[in-house]
Design a protein around this motif. Sequence first.
Motif, PDB file in Angstrom:
ATOM      1  N   ARG A  15       2.330   1.549  -3.479  1.00  0.00           N
ATOM      2  CA  ARG A  15       1.321   2.013  -4.437  1.00  0.00           C
ATOM      3  C   ARG A  15       1.071   3.504  -4.285  1.00  0.00           C
ATOM      4  N   SER A  48       0.996  -4.402   4.035  1.00  0.00           N
ATOM      5  CA  SER A  48       0.453  -3.094   4.387  1.00  0.00           C
ATOM      6  C   SER A  48       0.272  -2.952   5.894  1.00  0.00           C
ATOM      7  N   LEU A 104      -2.566  -6.780  -3.496  1.00  0.00           N
ATOM      8  CA  LEU A 104      -3.661  -6.002  -2.923  1.00  0.00           C
ATOM      9  C   LEU A 104      -5.030  -6.459  -3.406  1.00  0.00           C
ATOM     10  N   TYR A 108      -4.578  -2.255 -10.655  1.00  0.00           N
ATOM     11  CA  TYR A 108      -3.569  -1.222 -10.459  1.00  0.00           C
ATOM     12  C   TYR A 108      -3.541  -0.315 -11.679  1.00  0.00           C
ATOM     13  N   GLU A 162       0.822  -1.204   0.000  1.00  0.00           N
ATOM     14  CA  GLU A 162       0.000   0.000   0.000  1.00  0.00           C
ATOM     15  C   GLU A 162       0.861   1.262   0.000  1.00  0.00           C
TER      16      GLU A 162
END
Length: 451
Positions: free
Chosen positions: A354, A447, A396, A400, A351
């Motif tokens: 990203r 994350s 995740l 994306y 996370e």
Amino acid sequence: MAAAIASSSAKSTFFQNPTFLRDPSANSFGGSLKGLCLQQRPRNKSRDSFGLVVASANSSSNNSSSSNGGRFYFNFTGFPFPLGPFLNRTTSRTEAVKGSIWLFEQEQALGFSSVSTNIRMTVIKLKSGGLWIHAPIAPTDECIQLVKELGAPVEYIVLPTFAYEHKIFVGPFSRKFPRAQVWVAPRQWSWPLNLPLEFFGIFRSKTLKDEDLSTPWADEIEQKVLSSPEVGIGPYVEVAFYHKRSRTLLVTDAVIFVPKQPPKCISKESLLASAKNGLAVKILSKGKQVPNEPVVDNSMNRQKGWERMVLQILFLGPSNLLEPNASFAQMSQKLIVSPIVKTLVFSKVPEKVRDWIDRITRDWNFKRIIPAHFAGPINANRSTFLAAFAFLDDLLGERYVTRPTVSLLFASLMGKAGSYFPPDDMKTLSSLDQFLVSVGAVKKTVSGRKR
């Protein structure tokens, strides 16, 4: 190039591998390992001694300069694997953007092995006429002369990472330009002791902050910080920069582009040493008979040496060093995240990664990327950059693609297909990751949440 976290996380494994130290050819765990920062104790409390002990020393004597073109540089730090070359470093300079950006490269080797890659310093000329220096390299007389030939004063020296192989040169380099301001990435850290920057010869430095508009270069160069202390016993820190006028993205280890041919700064001696069928090749030969014959200096053997270097740098222990061609072809000639960075760092905090990547691609319309290792500059845009991080989808469990455009969707799909590395080559790295998780050196998190 092993990622910064690789060495700081993999220390236990390397300490248990005395064969690697005894036999220079036993380099299955080679790479430009970053973060190995246990330094010798300073001999005295003088400021100059710090540079000699923890950041190496270069000689400016007439004898050394005349005998090797000013390439002498004594480098013997980074317990237990000092980073070579120990005595001589050739520096090359190329112009990446006419009158604006120059690249300086030297060979970087894992001390007792035959594994080398290139390490890159990027110099940008500001509107003020001064120079902004990203990730300094060894300040040999040759290197400093090449900088001075640009005919501009050095105004800023920037350390964009916590990584040892970049940190050790900042102090000695800054003493060559005492009027320059030194700026460093946050959360500087070294293993096994969290040593202050003064132990690396870095004094009176300022800290780089995320999206800081108060830096003296803010109207020309922007910055975004990725700081992840959650990955293990040490943090992973990298600061990305964007030179607006040339539309250039600067990173340290976030992405790489492995060229088909070895960088010019890597010596033929290193390439031929890697081409020899030593112990590492015999171990990683898939049971095939390994010929024991002398290595002739020719283009084929130099290429074999480069391919073996790359696979060891990327995978630590690739599946087959005897015949590296297939794996090398799969890993080269495209923008990727290093398998080590992906496995030991980015997969732990997807996370945060990203968010960093999204902010970079949202705010910066770059057309080239300059990393600190392997090829550079790389002709790449936001879509290409996003594609290299497509593996975050699986971590995740969501798409994306931050902008629903055809180009980004295509790039994401292509990137996902290319982000799966050869399974056999990944076995050693995966086992290392599991071991580090089991002993608590690396956290098994996604994350910040326990899996």
